[in-house]
Design a protein around this motif. Structure first.
Motif, PDB file in Angstrom:
ATOM      1  N   LEU A 107       0.838  -1.188   0.000  1.00 29.31           N
ATOM      2  CA  LEU A 107       0.000   0.000   0.000  1.00 29.31           C
ATOM      3  C   LEU A 107       0.881   1.249   0.000  1.00 29.31           C
ATOM      4  CD1 LEU A 107      -3.332   0.136   1.881  1.00 29.31           C
ATOM      5  CD2 LEU A 107      -1.910   2.180   1.834  1.00 29.31           C
ATOM      6  N   PRO A 108       0.501   2.289  -0.736  1.00 27.65           N
ATOM      7  CA  PRO A 108       1.343   3.492  -0.814  1.00 27.65           C
ATOM      8  C   PRO A 108       1.636   4.116   0.540  1.00 27.65           C
ATOM      9  CG  PRO A 108      -0.364   3.542  -2.494  1.00 27.65           C
ATOM     10  CD  PRO A 108      -0.673   2.365  -1.607  1.00 27.65           C
ATOM     11  N   PRO A 116      -0.218  15.141  -3.231  1.00 29.85           N
ATOM     12  CA  PRO A 116      -0.740  14.149  -4.180  1.00 29.85           C
ATOM     13  C   PRO A 116      -0.425  12.715  -3.789  1.00 29.85           C
ATOM     14  CG  PRO A 116       1.104  15.390  -5.125  1.00 29.85           C
ATOM     15  CD  PRO A 116       0.712  16.090  -3.872  1.00 29.85           C
ATOM     16  N   LYS A 117       0.697  12.475  -3.125  1.00 31.36           N
ATOM     17  CA  LYS A 117       1.015  11.112  -2.710  1.00 31.36           C
ATOM     18  C   LYS A 117       0.038  10.619  -1.645  1.00 31.36           C
ATOM     19  CE  LYS A 117       5.925  11.102  -3.869  1.00 31.36           C
ATOM     20  NZ  LYS A 117       7.315  10.895  -3.375  1.00 31.36           N
ATOM     21  N   LYS A 121      -2.684   7.544  -1.907  1.00 37.04           N
ATOM     22  CA  LYS A 121      -2.805   6.514  -0.864  1.00 37.04           C
ATOM     23  C   LYS A 121      -4.270   6.261  -0.514  1.00 37.04           C
ATOM     24  CE  LYS A 121      -1.465   5.670   3.987  1.00 37.04           C
ATOM     25  NZ  LYS A 121      -0.182   4.967   4.012  1.00 37.04           N
ATOM     26  N   LEU A 122      -5.020   7.339  -0.278  1.00 38.92           N
ATOM     27  CA  LEU A 122      -6.417   7.186   0.115  1.00 38.92           C
ATOM     28  C   LEU A 122      -7.237   6.538  -1.001  1.00 38.92           C
ATOM     29  CD1 LEU A 122      -7.101  10.548   1.992  1.00 38.92           C
ATOM     30  CD2 LEU A 122      -6.233   8.385   2.903  1.00 38.92           C
ATOM     31  N   ASP A 165       1.036  13.990  12.010  1.00 36.33           N
ATOM     32  CA  ASP A 165       0.899  14.459  10.636  1.00 36.33           C
ATOM     33  C   ASP A 165       1.607  13.550   9.635  1.00 36.33           C
ATOM     34  OD1 ASP A 165      -0.755  16.683  11.030  1.00 36.33           O
ATOM     35  OD2 ASP A 165       0.941  17.896  11.704  1.00 36.33           O
ATOM     36  N   ASN A 166       1.815  12.317  10.017  1.00 36.43           N
ATOM     37  CA  ASN A 166       2.412  11.335   9.114  1.00 36.43           C
ATOM     38  C   ASN A 166       1.307  10.562   8.408  1.00 36.43           C
ATOM     39  OD1 ASN A 166       3.675   8.691   8.281  1.00 36.43           O
ATOM     40  ND2 ASN A 166       5.478   9.651   9.168  1.00 36.43           N
TER      41      ASN A 166
END
Length: 258
Positions: A107-108, A116-117, A121-122, A165-166
């Motif tokens: 998973l990203p 954007p990354k 992921k979502l 915030d990760n």
């Protein structure tokens, strides 16, 4: 039946470690992530000599997933997820092995947040959830296995406040994880060890492994057909301490045979 997952973090550079662990742990099936190699450079012959057939989807320098099996040739059923025809990242491969559908996933990561990354992921989690619902409609035993890059709860990180915030610990990621699980899955580690700290990843920096400053990122999600066969689960933590090791340790479950 022993099934394992291991983010190898570069299969060719760590093939010695992988072979050592395969010999010592003797898993029947292994899901690997972060191969970091193109398809033609995957060490198929080396693994076959060690007793493991393989399917894989590589990618130059990044990503890459594979499934190894001691049960003979593998019946591949899918690579990649529906929902984004422009997605070329090698993050999902699936096979039917010894009566079980096994999805191996990477998973990203999603960092940096926001950006954007993280959005990718979502969206990827939502695509996985949709595919998982399809798999559950077949009435077969299914396991979705791999590096999810998500810490579901505060129990899964040594210092929750550090990861506010990760992308691995953001509320958005954890909410989608809960929705995925509620759609018909059981977290194998938490099923057997609901209150214990099990880490599967330790950063290379600041002596994280020595301090046991870890994270639980690698998970087994089992559907209702399969979870009744769950016997045990654990982490081969010592492998993380080997020289030139991946920053992840192998995680495994044992299932009753039919």
């Amino acid at each position: 039946m022993k099934i394992a997952t291991y983010n190898i973090n570069g299969i060719n550079g760590r093939i010695g470690n992988l072979l050592r662990w395969l010999e010592e742990a003797a898993p029947d099936v292994v899901c690997l992530q972060e191969l970091k190699t193109e398809d033609h450079k995957f060490p198929e012959d080396i693994l076959l000599k060690a007793g493991y057939h393989a399917i894989w989807q590589g990618q130059k320098s990044w990503n890459g997933v594979a499934i190894l099996s001691r049960y003979g040739e593998i019946q591949e059923t899918r690579r990649g997820l529906d929902g984004d025809p422009d997605d070329t990242q090698s993050r999902y491969i699936e096979a039917f092995i010894n009566g079980i559908v096994i999805g191996c996933l990477y998973l990203p990561n999603g960092n940096p947040y926001p950006g954007p990354k993280f959005d990718y992921k979502l969206k990827w989690i939502k695509r996985l959830t949709a595919h998982g619902k399809k798999l559950n409609g077949f009435g077969l035993p299914v396991a979705l296995i791999g590096d999810y890059n998500i810490m579901p709860t505060e129990l899964d990180t040594y210092k929750p406040e550090k990861y506010v915030d990760n992308a691995l610990f953001r509320p958005e990621s954890r909410k989608l994880w809960r929705q995925l699980v509620k759609s018909g899955w059981t977290d194998a580690i938490r099923k057997l060890h609901p209150d214990e700290r099990f880490y599967t990843f330790w950063d290379y920096l600041r002596n994280a492994y020595g301090r046991d400053a870890g994270l639980r990122l690698d998970h087994f999600l089992l559907n209702l057909v399969l979870v009744a066969r769950l016997v045990s689960a654990g982490v081969d933590k010592d492998v993380r301490g080997w020289e030139h090791s991946s920053d992840h340790a192998p995680v495994w479950i044992e299932l009753k045979e039919f």
